[in-house]
Motif scaffolding. Sequence first.
Motif, PDB file in Angstrom:
ATOM      1  N   LEU A 164     -10.109  -2.488  88.433  1.00 41.29           N
ATOM      2  CA  LEU A 164     -10.066  -3.932  88.652  1.00 41.29           C
ATOM      3  C   LEU A 164     -11.119  -4.646  87.807  1.00 41.29           C
ATOM      4  CD1 LEU A 164      -9.523  -4.054  92.524  1.00 41.29           C
ATOM      5  CD2 LEU A 164      -7.872  -4.689  90.756  1.00 41.29           C
ATOM      6  N   LEU A 165     -12.298  -4.036  87.685  1.00 41.81           N
ATOM      7  CA  LEU A 165     -13.327  -4.611  86.832  1.00 41.81           C
ATOM      8  C   LEU A 165     -12.864  -4.658  85.380  1.00 41.81           C
ATOM      9  CD1 LEU A 165     -16.538  -2.955  88.322  1.00 41.81           C
ATOM     10  CD2 LEU A 165     -16.052  -5.402  88.242  1.00 41.81           C
ATOM     11  N   TRP A 166     -12.282  -3.586  84.906  1.00 41.39           N
ATOM     12  CA  TRP A 166     -11.788  -3.527  83.525  1.00 41.39           C
ATOM     13  C   TRP A 166     -10.742  -4.620  83.297  1.00 41.39           C
ATOM     14  CZ3 TRP A 166     -10.786   1.919  81.022  1.00 41.39           C
ATOM     15  CH2 TRP A 166     -10.546   1.777  79.657  1.00 41.39           C
ATOM     16  N   PHE A 167      -9.827  -4.761  84.237  1.00 37.09           N
ATOM     17  CA  PHE A 167      -8.797  -5.794  84.135  1.00 37.09           C
ATOM     18  C   PHE A 167      -9.416  -7.190  84.128  1.00 37.09           C
ATOM     19  CE2 PHE A 167      -5.733  -8.615  86.397  1.00 37.09           C
ATOM     20  CZ  PHE A 167      -4.729  -8.622  85.448  1.00 37.09           C
ATOM     21  N   GLY A 168     -10.290  -7.451  85.072  1.00 34.39           N
ATOM     22  CA  GLY A 168     -10.902  -8.771  85.147  1.00 34.39           C
ATOM     23  C   GLY A 168     -11.796  -9.083  83.966  1.00 34.39           C
ATOM     24  N   TRP A 169     -12.345  -8.046  83.348  1.00 34.88           N
ATOM     25  CA  TRP A 169     -13.297  -8.242  82.249  1.00 34.88           C
ATOM     26  C   TRP A 169     -12.644  -8.847  81.017  1.00 34.88           C
ATOM     27  CZ3 TRP A 169     -17.696  -5.357  84.245  1.00 34.88           C
ATOM     28  CH2 TRP A 169     -18.912  -5.701  83.654  1.00 34.88           C
ATOM     29  N   PHE A 170     -11.331  -8.752  80.911  1.00 36.52           N
ATOM     30  CA  PHE A 170     -10.668  -9.434  79.799  1.00 36.52           C
ATOM     31  C   PHE A 170     -10.849 -10.949  79.934  1.00 36.52           C
ATOM     32  CE2 PHE A 170      -8.074  -5.442  79.862  1.00 36.52           C
ATOM     33  CZ  PHE A 170      -8.463  -4.988  78.611  1.00 36.52           C
TER      34      PHE A 170
END
Length: 470
Positions: free
Chosen positions: A239-245
């Motif tokens: 979820l962090l990776w996704f949101g980091w975009f």
Amino acid sequence: MLNSGDTAWVLASAALVMLMTPGLAFFYGGMVRSKSVLNMLMMNFIALAVVGVLWVFYGFSISFANDATGLGLFGNFDFVGLQNTVGKLAGFAVTANPETGVAAAPWPGPDALPVLAFAMFQLMFAVITPALISGAIADRVKFWSWSLFIALWVTICYFPVAHWVFSFDGFVSADAIGGWIANAAHGIGALDFAGGTAVHINAGAAGLALALLLGKRRGWPKEPMRPHNLPFTLLGASLLWFGWFGFNAGSALTAGDLASVAFTNTMVATSAATLGWLVVEQFRDGKPTTLGAASGAVAGLVAITPAAGYVSPIGGIAIGFIAGVVCALAVALKFRFGFDDSLDVVGVHLFGGLTGTLLIGFFGTTSVNSLGGDGLFYGGDASLLGKQALAAVSVMVFSFVTAFAIGALIKYTIGFRVSVEEEVTGVDEVEHAETAYDFSTLRGGTGLSSNSLPATSSDAKVTVTAGKES
């Protein structure tokens, strides 16, 4: 004029960054013991509530209003209560400063944004920064003391640092003067695309201060304190990776080429960092672990944050891999020096933020962003590296000192840590009167749980009523 596409991208990015705080809660929540998982989730979730309110009252104003000091330290109170923002547009000053030849902002979109869209995007950065700190002091703090710390720390530390790093001259209003780190005209003009200093070094230094102030968990490091739910942790990292975009690509504030570069670098640096961390684990421990993969991904996300809009994809891969290796080694420092950074906030966020911020001085290239700078590997001199180092050290020292002082004030007044008995019992029960899991089973004389008993039996009939078997 207003660009609806850019506005939509910034609002969508704000929503992605908001998702990162619940994602962080799962990332941290899986790493703690089962008796404190709810407390960890709440320590993250409460940041949305506390900072969301303070941002409207005065946070946005301190961070982005016209500088009140003349030194680029913090904004005035023009936007208290978000007044003077509804219906207002923010736009970049795209012309270069006549004295320095440097444009006022590193991403000069020709169109304007609604000030409120920008304010909500920046709010999500303000929310997740104190939430990051919580991992350093997991398993041992009072919930309301932590909530008070958030309120005081964002007021005294985060909001001014956001002004230093993110507030560019002439953006929110044409005559506004911004912070001393961001602007070369009256400061140093260091580069931080999306928050390596303001978010990660800031949070990492504060986490170190609180870990030292509050002391070790009972039994650490002799007792094993293994993650209770690694699937939670990997879900949180994803979820962090996704949101980091949204975190990085959204910081372009325009849906164009620069956002695409930042998006690409976010992807490839994180991939490389995951590999870097796992390689270290393989050579050091003999096995690549799920926790290592999740931690390596976050280390890469942290390191590429300040550099996302200033380096090429090859530079992004290099920064990510280096960060994965550095952070995998740095997490062992807590054992060497004896400070209990419960969930490796120092090793991942402080060292990851430092790595990414400093490596701009090597991998930065104006071929990607003409308003950035050339690092040592691209024909530049050491001046950019010096600016990056000054920005990183300044934020690190300021955050450490303010966090330690605020933490000490709370510790010696209302108390910050739970008692030894309460820590042994578990902060979930003590602080929230709840537990994440119900381990009790309904058992009768057969030794079978009620769920395993047949509805009928040739030998006996069993009726389950009101939690009892008869």
